[in-house]
Motif scaffolding. Structure first.
Motif, PDB file in Angstrom:
ATOM      1  N   GLY A 230      -4.779   4.720  38.005  1.00 25.84           N
ATOM      2  CA  GLY A 230      -4.859   5.996  38.617  1.00 25.84           C
ATOM      3  C   GLY A 230      -5.582   6.927  38.012  1.00 25.84           C
ATOM      4  N   GLY A 231      -5.695   6.824  36.472  1.00 25.67           N
ATOM      5  CA  GLY A 231      -6.297   7.849  35.632  1.00 25.67           C
ATOM      6  C   GLY A 231      -5.386   8.162  34.361  1.00 25.67           C
ATOM      7  N   ASP A 232      -5.354   9.543  34.310  1.00 25.48           N
ATOM      8  CA  ASP A 232      -4.699   9.885  32.913  1.00 25.48           C
ATOM      9  C   ASP A 232      -3.252   9.706  32.681  1.00 25.48           C
ATOM     10  OD1 ASP A 232      -4.325  11.415  30.440  1.00 25.48           O
ATOM     11  OD2 ASP A 232      -3.904  13.243  31.498  1.00 25.48           O
ATOM     12  N   GLY A 233      -2.521   9.243  31.865  1.00 19.57           N
ATOM     13  CA  GLY A 233      -1.282   8.920  31.607  1.00 19.57           C
ATOM     14  C   GLY A 233      -0.423  10.066  31.224  1.00 19.57           C
ATOM     15  N   GLY A 234      -1.036  11.045  30.176  1.00 19.50           N
ATOM     16  CA  GLY A 234      -0.445  12.162  29.757  1.00 19.50           C
ATOM     17  C   GLY A 234       0.280  11.730  28.552  1.00 19.50           C
ATOM     18  N   ASP A 235       1.486  12.435  28.343  1.00 16.52           N
ATOM     19  CA  ASP A 235       2.374  12.508  26.960  1.00 16.52           C
ATOM     20  C   ASP A 235       3.559  11.051  27.544  1.00 16.52           C
ATOM     21  OD1 ASP A 235       3.955  12.736  24.864  1.00 16.52           O
ATOM     22  OD2 ASP A 235       5.267  14.096  26.160  1.00 16.52           O
ATOM     23  N   ASP A 236       3.328  10.185  26.303  1.00 16.75           N
ATOM     24  CA  ASP A 236       3.976   8.941  26.515  1.00 16.75           C
ATOM     25  C   ASP A 236       5.586   9.127  26.679  1.00 16.75           C
ATOM     26  OD1 ASP A 236       3.878   6.094  26.491  1.00 16.75           O
ATOM     27  OD2 ASP A 236       5.012   6.220  24.777  1.00 16.75           O
ATOM     28  N   ASP A 237       6.048  10.108  25.892  1.00 15.04           N
ATOM     29  CA  ASP A 237       7.428  10.403  26.079  1.00 15.04           C
ATOM     30  C   ASP A 237       7.862  10.979  27.314  1.00 15.04           C
ATOM     31  OD1 ASP A 237       8.098   9.385  23.636  1.00 15.04           O
ATOM     32  OD2 ASP A 237       8.741  11.340  22.718  1.00 15.04           O
ATOM     33  N   ALA A 238       6.994  11.862  27.995  1.00 10.07           N
ATOM     34  CA  ALA A 238       7.202  12.228  29.193  1.00 10.07           C
ATOM     35  C   ALA A 238       7.305  11.025  30.436  1.00 10.07           C
ATOM     36  CB  ALA A 238       5.949  13.383  29.781  1.00 10.07           C
ATOM     37  N   LEU A 239       6.153  10.275  30.231  1.00  9.58           N
ATOM     38  CA  LEU A 239       6.172   9.176  31.156  1.00  9.58           C
ATOM     39  C   LEU A 239       7.300   8.087  31.048  1.00  9.58           C
ATOM     40  CD1 LEU A 239       3.220   7.039  31.965  1.00  9.58           C
ATOM     41  CD2 LEU A 239       5.122   5.735  30.819  1.00  9.58           C
ATOM     42  N   VAL A 240       7.924   7.930  29.791  1.00 11.96           N
ATOM     43  CA  VAL A 240       8.846   7.070  29.835  1.00 11.96           C
ATOM     44  C   VAL A 240      10.320   7.720  30.163  1.00 11.96           C
ATOM     45  CG1 VAL A 240      10.338   5.792  27.799  1.00 11.96           C
ATOM     46  CG2 VAL A 240       8.167   5.976  27.710  1.00 11.96           C
ATOM     47  N   THR A 241      10.408   9.091  30.061  1.00 11.95           N
ATOM     48  CA  THR A 241      11.517   9.808  30.302  1.00 11.95           C
ATOM     49  C   THR A 241      11.511   9.805  32.129  1.00 11.95           C
ATOM     50  OG1 THR A 241      11.391  11.270  28.489  1.00 11.95           O
ATOM     51  CG2 THR A 241      12.611  12.034  30.185  1.00 11.95           C
ATOM     52  N   GLU A 242      10.408  10.108  32.497  1.00 13.76           N
ATOM     53  CA  GLU A 242      10.393   9.975  33.879  1.00 13.76           C
ATOM     54  C   GLU A 242      10.732   8.844  34.521  1.00 13.76           C
ATOM     55  OE1 GLU A 242       6.674   9.623  37.207  1.00 13.76           O
ATOM     56  OE2 GLU A 242       6.532  11.297  35.583  1.00 13.76           O
ATOM     57  N   VAL A 243      10.425   7.449  34.175  1.00 12.19           N
ATOM     58  CA  VAL A 243      10.747   6.118  34.417  1.00 12.19           C
ATOM     59  C   VAL A 243      12.435   6.047  34.000  1.00 12.19           C
ATOM     60  CG1 VAL A 243      10.596   3.922  33.755  1.00 12.19           C
ATOM     61  CG2 VAL A 243       8.613   5.253  33.848  1.00 12.19           C
ATOM     62  N   LEU A 244      12.905   6.462  32.951  1.00 11.61           N
ATOM     63  CA  LEU A 244      14.329   6.279  32.907  1.00 11.61           C
ATOM     64  C   LEU A 244      15.047   7.307  33.734  1.00 11.61           C
ATOM     65  CD1 LEU A 244      14.354   6.485  29.103  1.00 11.61           C
ATOM     66  CD2 LEU A 244      14.808   4.651  30.384  1.00 11.61           C
ATOM     67  N   GLN A 245      14.632   8.430  33.999  1.00 11.90           N
ATOM     68  CA  GLN A 245      15.217   9.309  35.106  1.00 11.90           C
ATOM     69  C   GLN A 245      15.315   8.750  36.451  1.00 11.90           C
ATOM     70  OE1 GLN A 245      13.092  13.021  34.670  1.00 11.90           O
ATOM     71  NE2 GLN A 245      14.747  13.894  33.223  1.00 11.90           N
ATOM     72  N   LYS A 246      14.031   8.108  37.037  1.00 14.40           N
ATOM     73  CA  LYS A 246      14.100   7.538  38.205  1.00 14.40           C
ATOM     74  C   LYS A 246      15.143   6.249  38.109  1.00 14.40           C
ATOM     75  CE  LYS A 246      10.688   5.755  41.204  1.00 14.40           C
ATOM     76  NZ  LYS A 246       9.131   5.696  41.618  1.00 14.40           N
ATOM     77  N   MET A 247      15.422   5.325  37.040  1.00 12.03           N
ATOM     78  CA  MET A 247      16.033   4.371  37.117  1.00 12.03           C
ATOM     79  C   MET A 247      17.591   4.810  36.908  1.00 12.03           C
ATOM     80  SD  MET A 247      14.587   1.968  34.204  1.00 12.03           S
ATOM     81  CE  MET A 247      15.424   0.319  34.406  1.00 12.03           C
ATOM     82  N   VAL A 248      17.962   6.108  36.285  1.00 11.42           N
ATOM     83  CA  VAL A 248      19.398   6.484  36.501  1.00 11.42           C
ATOM     84  C   VAL A 248      19.680   7.011  37.930  1.00 11.42           C
ATOM     85  CG1 VAL A 248      20.779   8.782  35.803  1.00 11.42           C
ATOM     86  CG2 VAL A 248      19.174   7.379  33.893  1.00 11.42           C
ATOM     87  N   LYS A 249      18.434   7.657  38.707  1.00 10.45           N
ATOM     88  CA  LYS A 249      18.806   7.943  40.034  1.00 10.45           C
ATOM     89  C   LYS A 249      19.268   6.836  40.728  1.00 10.45           C
ATOM     90  CE  LYS A 249      16.912  10.493  43.736  1.00 10.45           C
ATOM     91  NZ  LYS A 249      15.443  11.145  44.345  1.00 10.45           N
ATOM     92  N   GLN A 250      18.437   5.740  40.764  1.00 13.52           N
ATOM     93  CA  GLN A 250      18.485   4.559  41.558  1.00 13.52           C
ATOM     94  C   GLN A 250      20.141   3.939  41.182  1.00 13.52           C
ATOM     95  OE1 GLN A 250      15.322   2.272  40.229  1.00 13.52           O
ATOM     96  NE2 GLN A 250      14.106   2.913  41.625  1.00 13.52           N
ATOM     97  N   ARG A 251      20.295   3.986  40.142  1.00 17.24           N
ATOM     98  CA  ARG A 251      21.529   3.242  39.639  1.00 17.24           C
ATOM     99  C   ARG A 251      22.918   4.129  40.216  1.00 17.24           C
ATOM    100  NH1 ARG A 251      18.261   0.837  38.162  1.00 17.24           N
ATOM    101  NH2 ARG A 251      18.109  -1.124  36.830  1.00 17.24           N
ATOM    102  N   ARG A 252      22.641   5.350  39.952  1.00 16.15           N
ATOM    103  CA  ARG A 252      23.829   6.177  40.788  1.00 16.15           C
ATOM    104  C   ARG A 252      23.844   6.195  42.141  1.00 16.15           C
ATOM    105  NH1 ARG A 252      22.431  11.043  36.930  1.00 16.15           N
ATOM    106  NH2 ARG A 252      23.806  10.607  35.235  1.00 16.15           N
ATOM    107  N   GLU A 253      22.770   6.094  43.172  1.00 15.27           N
ATOM    108  CA  GLU A 253      22.655   5.637  44.299  1.00 15.27           C
ATOM    109  C   GLU A 253      23.363   4.248  44.727  1.00 15.27           C
ATOM    110  OE1 GLU A 253      18.755   6.134  45.578  1.00 15.27           O
ATOM    111  OE2 GLU A 253      18.665   8.257  45.427  1.00 15.27           O
ATOM    112  N   SER A 254      22.955   3.312  43.980  1.00 15.81           N
ATOM    113  CA  SER A 254      23.556   2.159  44.099  1.00 15.81           C
ATOM    114  C   SER A 254      24.947   2.034  43.835  1.00 15.81           C
ATOM    115  CB  SER A 254      22.758   0.845  43.022  1.00 15.81           C
ATOM    116  OG  SER A 254      21.377   0.908  43.330  1.00 15.81           O
ATOM    117  N   ILE A 255      25.549   2.707  42.787  1.00 18.52           N
ATOM    118  CA  ILE A 255      26.967   2.691  42.644  1.00 18.52           C
ATOM    119  C   ILE A 255      27.496   3.216  43.620  1.00 18.52           C
ATOM    120  CG2 ILE A 255      28.682   3.880  41.110  1.00 18.52           C
ATOM    121  CD1 ILE A 255      26.804   3.436  38.828  1.00 18.52           C
ATOM    122  N   LYS A 256      27.361   4.500  44.305  1.00 20.11           N
ATOM    123  CA  LYS A 256      27.779   5.046  45.623  1.00 20.11           C
ATOM    124  C   LYS A 256      27.916   4.139  46.560  1.00 20.11           C
ATOM    125  CE  LYS A 256      27.244   8.873  48.448  1.00 20.11           C
ATOM    126  NZ  LYS A 256      26.366   9.895  49.004  1.00 20.11           N
TER     127      LYS A 256
END
Length: 150
Positions: free
Chosen positions: A42-68
């Motif tokens: 897709g192109g530019d990846g940007g800041d690595d920590d921002a990318l990893v944080t985004e992935v982690l936040q998405k995983m947290v959101k998925q887990r919370r929805e699944s728990i519910k």
């Protein structure tokens, strides 16, 4: 970098024989690798920590929805597995802002932009995400912005 911390944790979990922790860390690394592959095409990846944080936040959101959903469906054993994964994933997220800190940041941005009504919500959220994105749950923050502007 967060990615290096996660890789080091994988090695530690392997050596300690912590199977559940190792499984979750491998899930995290797999999601990060998937995101890297997406960005490669897709192109530019940007800041690595921002990318990893985004992935982690998405995983947290998925887990919370699944728990519910699991708890509503009476599948407590599956909810417990998701809760255990959620705890491990949250260890690698940067410290999240409290509601008071979030409200203070919203107030500062609101006065800076001269935002007065719900019509300005998009601009306030964009500025909030730009300045404090990794430390915020944007789902919760959007509700706070809406309350501040109404």
């Amino acid at each position: 970098m967060i990615r290096d911390t996660i890789k080091a944790a994988q090695i530690t979990a392997m050596k300690a024989g912590e199977k559940e922790r190792l499984h979750t860390i491998r899930l995290i690394l797999a999601k990060i690798k998937d995101r890297d592959i997406e960005l490669r095409t897709g192109g530019d990846g940007g800041d690595d920590d921002a990318l990893v944080t985004e992935v982690l936040q998405k995983m947290v959101k998925q887990r919370r929805e699944s728990i519910k959903l699991y708890e509503e469906g009476g599948r407590q054993e599956l909810a417990d597995v998701e809760k255990a994964e959620l705890i491990i994933i949250e260890e690698y997220l940067p410290a999240q802002m409290s509601d008071a800190e979030t409200n203070a940041a919203i107030a500062a941005i609101k006065s800076e932009l001269g935002a007065e009504s719900i019509k300005d919500m998009g601009r306030v959220i964009a500025a909030l995400k730009e300045r404090h994105g990794p430390q915020l749950d944007m789902g919760k923050a959007s509700g706070l912005v809406k309350a501040a502007l109404s």
